[in-house]
Design an enzyme around this catalytic site. Structure first.
Site, short mmCIF file in Angstrom:
data_model
loop_
_atom_site.label_atom_id
_atom_site.label_comp_id
_atom_site.label_asym_id
_atom_site.label_seq_id
_atom_site.Cartn_x
_atom_site.Cartn_y
_atom_site.Cartn_z
N TYR A 1 18.97 49.24 -56.04
CA TYR A 1 19.13 49.41 -57.48
C TYR A 1 18.60 48.18 -58.20
CZ TYR A 1 21.47 50.95 -61.78
OH TYR A 1 21.76 51.38 -63.05
N SER A 2 17.71 48.39 -59.15
CA SER A 2 17.11 47.27 -59.87
C SER A 2 16.85 47.65 -61.31
CB SER A 2 15.79 46.83 -59.21
OG SER A 2 15.18 45.81 -59.99
N SER B 1 24.27 51.96 -67.86
CA SER B 1 23.15 52.54 -67.13
C SER B 1 22.98 54.04 -67.32
CB SER B 1 23.28 52.22 -65.64
OG SER B 1 22.95 50.87 -65.41
#
Length: 373
Positions: free
Chosen positions: A168-169, A64
């Site tokens: 969070y996505s 991420s």
């Protein structure tokens, strides 16, 4: 070297503890201060068969942390007048997102859209031993298109109405990648390469799309099965796309951090927007536009964390761009113990706060860090 830099410089014992007590097969780290490397080291092995020592200059999957590269491109496009953060995603991707007229680009970037995280769909990655074995045998080779990832995300039940919470996505950033494609006519990888990687000479940073290998020297990644660790180094990372597809090194990540927070990539106004953060209770932090702010007893640090099968990354530094550190550790997923996060916290608190202070000890005991996939 400043006194603070000298105090933080020897992170070797903490790095080795991540391997010796923290269930990781390898760990790589680098710290910089005022543009100078003050420490770099590696611990552990490149792979469990050869047992060759891990290399400090090795490459790794950054998960991420990719989001910060992508967000930086979006904010550059805002600086150029090609995007507006408070315009709805519907304007750029008509018909793609249900209720897209009520979801802004800003909400995608700071995870306040409410959109379901496609990685929670059982078709992706794994949730138990049976699905892990299926992933290792077949799933890890699957090529996923951005459209398929988005479809899985928008078909899931939203967590809350747009702007009414934080969750969070990864779906948010797949959409952002497609917005970049729509506005520039090029995919997000090309824009990150053109705007960030090449200008900063991040020569060991790549975004491999569906290619399964890691170029150059690298430590292997593993997941844990009842019979022992299974090698997961080779993987088709297309399931990460703009949310987690990248490969880099500690040196490249630290140069990116210094350039970003040093004002070399964005205007002061856009950097201020990027670092305007909302509470992110599920990770014990605040989230800006592709950036996480952690509030430690010794002050705030900015950056991101990342996780992808076999690899975990911590990338943090000061808001003024003077200090940064990067850590990659090959945690054998499923083999975690209580010491796993104790050793990680010890590294982070010393790199951030310096050793031996009350603030450092409190940070080690009460670390808010949660790795994000």
């Amino acid at each position: 070297m400043s006194a603070d830099a000298a105090a933080r410089a020897d992170l070797g014992p903490e790095l080795r503890a991540i391997v010796e007590r923290g269930s990781s097969t390898a760990a790589l780290g680098e710290a910089r201060e005022n543009g100078r490397r003050v420490w770099r080291d590696a611990a552990g092995v490149t792979d469990l068969d050869s047992r060759r020592p891990a290399r400090a200059d090795g490459r790794f999957r950054i998960g991420s942390v990719t989001k910060t590269f992508v967000s930086t491109v979006v904010l550059q496009l805002v600086d150029e007048g090609k995007l507006r953060l408070d315009e709805p995603v519907e304007r750029y991707l008509p018909g793609v997102v249900p209720n897209g007229g009520a979801i802004t680009l800003r909400q995608l970037l700071n995870h306040t859209s409410g959109l379901y995280d496609y990685l929670q769909d059982p078709r992706f990655l794994y949730q138990d031993e049976a699905s892990l074995r299926a992933f290792l045998a077949q799933g890890r080779w699957t090529t996923w298109s951005p459209a398929e990832l988005i479809d899985a995300g928008v078909k899931g039940t939203p967590y809350f109405p747009p702007g009414q919470g934080w969750h969070y996505s990864n779906t948010n950033y797949i959409l952002i990648g497609e917005v970049i494609r729509k506005v520039t006519g090029r995919n997000w990888q090309s824009e990150v390469d053109r705007r960030i990687v090449r200008p900063l000479h991040l020569d060991e940073t790549t975004f491999p799309g569906a290619r399964p290998g890691i170029p150059g020297p690298h430590a292997h990644g593993y997941v844990q099965l009842p019979e022992g660790p299974a090698d997961v180094t080779l993987i088709n990372p297309s399931f990460g796309d703009a949310a987690g597809n990248g490969i880099s090194t500690t040196a490249d990540l630290n140069r990116f951090h210094a350039a970003l927070f040093g004002g070399r990539l964005l205007s002061a106004a856009r950097l201020a927007e990027m670092t305007t953060a909302v509470p992110a209770p599920m990770i014990g932090a605040h989230y800006g536009l592709g950036l996480i702010r952690y509030d430690l007893p010794c002050g705030e640090v900015w950056g991101h964390t990342g996780g992808i099968p076999g690899y975990n990354t911590v990338w943090l530094g000061s808001k003024d761009g003077a200090r940064q550190f990067s850590l990659s550790f090959n945690l054998s997923e499923g083999a975690e113990t209580e010491d796993t996060f104790t050793t990680l916290n010890a590294f982070i608190e010393k790199a951030s706060c310096g050793p031996g202070t009350a603030a450092a000890k409190e940070a080690a005991t009460n670390s808010p860090f949660r790795l994000l996939r």
